[in-house]
Scaffold this active site. Structure first.
Site, PDB file in Angstrom:
ATOM      1  N   LYS A   1       0.844  -1.209   0.000  1.00 50.62           N
ATOM      2  CA  LYS A   1       0.000   0.000   0.000  1.00 50.62           C
ATOM      3  C   LYS A   1       0.876   1.254   0.000  1.00 50.62           C
ATOM      4  CE  LYS A   1      -3.924  -2.192   2.217  1.00 50.62           C
ATOM      5  NZ  LYS A   1      -4.519  -2.650   3.480  1.00 50.62           N
TER       6      LYS A   1
ATOM      7  N   GLN B   1      -4.761  -1.225   9.672  1.00 47.17           N
ATOM      8  CA  GLN B   1      -4.701  -2.563   9.080  1.00 47.17           C
ATOM      9  C   GLN B   1      -5.335  -3.596  10.024  1.00 47.17           C
ATOM     10  OE1 GLN B   1      -3.449  -3.313   5.892  1.00 47.17           O
ATOM     11  NE2 GLN B   1      -4.316  -5.331   6.309  1.00 47.17           N
TER      12      GLN B   1
ATOM     13  N   ASP C   1     -11.211   3.160   4.306  1.00 44.41           N
ATOM     14  CA  ASP C   1     -11.652   1.768   4.218  1.00 44.41           C
ATOM     15  C   ASP C   1     -13.177   1.679   4.184  1.00 44.41           C
ATOM     16  OD1 ASP C   1      -9.870  -0.293   3.874  1.00 44.41           O
ATOM     17  OD2 ASP C   1      -9.357  -0.484   5.996  1.00 44.41           O
TER      18      ASP C   1
END
Ligand code: NDP
Length: 296
Positions: free
Chosen positions: A54, A98, A121
């Site tokens: 990422k 994460q 997200d």
């Protein structure tokens, strides 16, 4: 019928190029560089790989990448304090924590402490509610990537019968909301669904997000249907490690009109959509028009 392969790798490269283009324009015309902060707690090897890739792709599209690596014993208070700092940092437009988090940390509490406008997200309860009520939100990256591929392939999805297999909060449910938003007739199937083969056989669009290697065989697929395989399963075959989806690709490709492969389908689209979401968040934060074609 031999299915057209929907090349997620090539599509994701196109999305990243579009993002890079817009980022360059933002810098030149407005002096703004979008920034994405990724927080990793602990040393889970798969998470470390995801975070590294990422960060690399964030920099490749011209954005600033801020990586925060915390040790596995980090307290909830310390993690929440970091998120608060990032929420208030004007250089940070997107925040991603994460998952999974170590067991002593409350995932819901942590995710819901992120400023919803920076929740790239799309897991914050406010964004879930906004998506469910058809309002502007941050959309979870994997379903957004699936939607982009479906729109690209079909143009309009209006009136199509869609089945989403799986009802998780990160894939199945938001996927179903997005398909409903595009006027599909949506069925959400799960482990208690009766006669799953029959349900799948009615669908023009099948999105499989189950996490069971090759569980959807070709004879469940309606002739000409579009199959989006979200599953990523590591298996051993002929003494070799292999990645396979939730769909039995070989038999499904004989009946489907179009199908995503694993690997090289949905996977690459997920990171591309994370970058697209960061760009969108940056534009919204600065009252600038949103990039076209990169949001739901
Ligand atoms: P979850 O385990 O959270 O959800 C799985 C869903 O599948 C559940 O709703 C479950 O039903 C349903 N299910 C399980 N067994 C069956 C069955 N026999 N028949 C019908 N439904 C069943 O998984 P995720 O949604 O997080 O992920 C799904 C897959 O997608 C995984 O392989 C994951 O690795 C992959 N993934 C890929 C991403 C990418 O970037 N390509 C991103 C995210 C996930 P129930 O609710 O009843 O238990």
């Amino acid at each position: 019928m031999v299915a057209q392969v929907i090349d997620g790798k090539a599509f994701a490269a196109k999305v990243r190029a579009q993002v890079a283009n817009q980022v360059a324009k933002l810098k030149e015309e407005n002096g703004i560089t979008p920034g994405l902060a990724v927080v990793l707690v602990g040393e889970d090897p798969a998470s470390q790989v995801y975070v590294r890739s990422k960060g690399k792709m964030t920099v490749e599209v011209g954005m600033n990448s801020y990586e925060h690596k915390l040790d596995a014993e980090t307290s909830e208070d310390d993690l929440l304090a970091l998120i608060d700092k990032l929420n208030n940092d004007p250089a940070v437009h997107g925040i991603l924590v994460q998952l999974p988090l170590p067991k002593h940390l409350n995932e819901d509490l942590v995710i819901n402490s992120i400023d919803p406008a920076k929740d790239v997200d799309g897991f914050h309860i406010s964004n879930v509610g906004l998506l469910g009520t058809g309002q502007k939100s941050m959309v979870p990256c994997t379903p957004l990537g699936c939607l982009m591929m479906l729109r690209d392939h079909h143009g309009s999805l209006s009136g199509m019968d869609a089945v989403v297999i799986g009802r998780s909060n990160i894939v199945g449910k938001p996927m179903a909301q997005l398909l409903l938003g595009d006027s599909c007739t949506v069925t959400i199937a799960h482990s208690r669904t009766k006669d799953l083969p029959d349900v799948v056989r009615r669908a023009d669009i099948v999105v499989a997000a189950v996490g069971r290697p090759e569980m959807v065989p070709g004879d469940w697929i309606k002739e000409g249907a579009t199959v989006i395989d979200v599953g990523i399963n590591r298996i051993e075959r002929d003494g070799k490690n292999k990645l396979v989806g939730d769909v039995d690709y070989a038999s499904a490709a004989e009946r489907a009109g179009a199908i995503t492969p694993v690997p090289g389908g949905v996977g690459p689209m997920t990171i591309a959509c994370l970058l697209a979401n960061t760009l969108t968040a940056c534009c919204r934060a600065n009252d600038l028009p949103e990039p076209e074609g990169l949001t739901a």
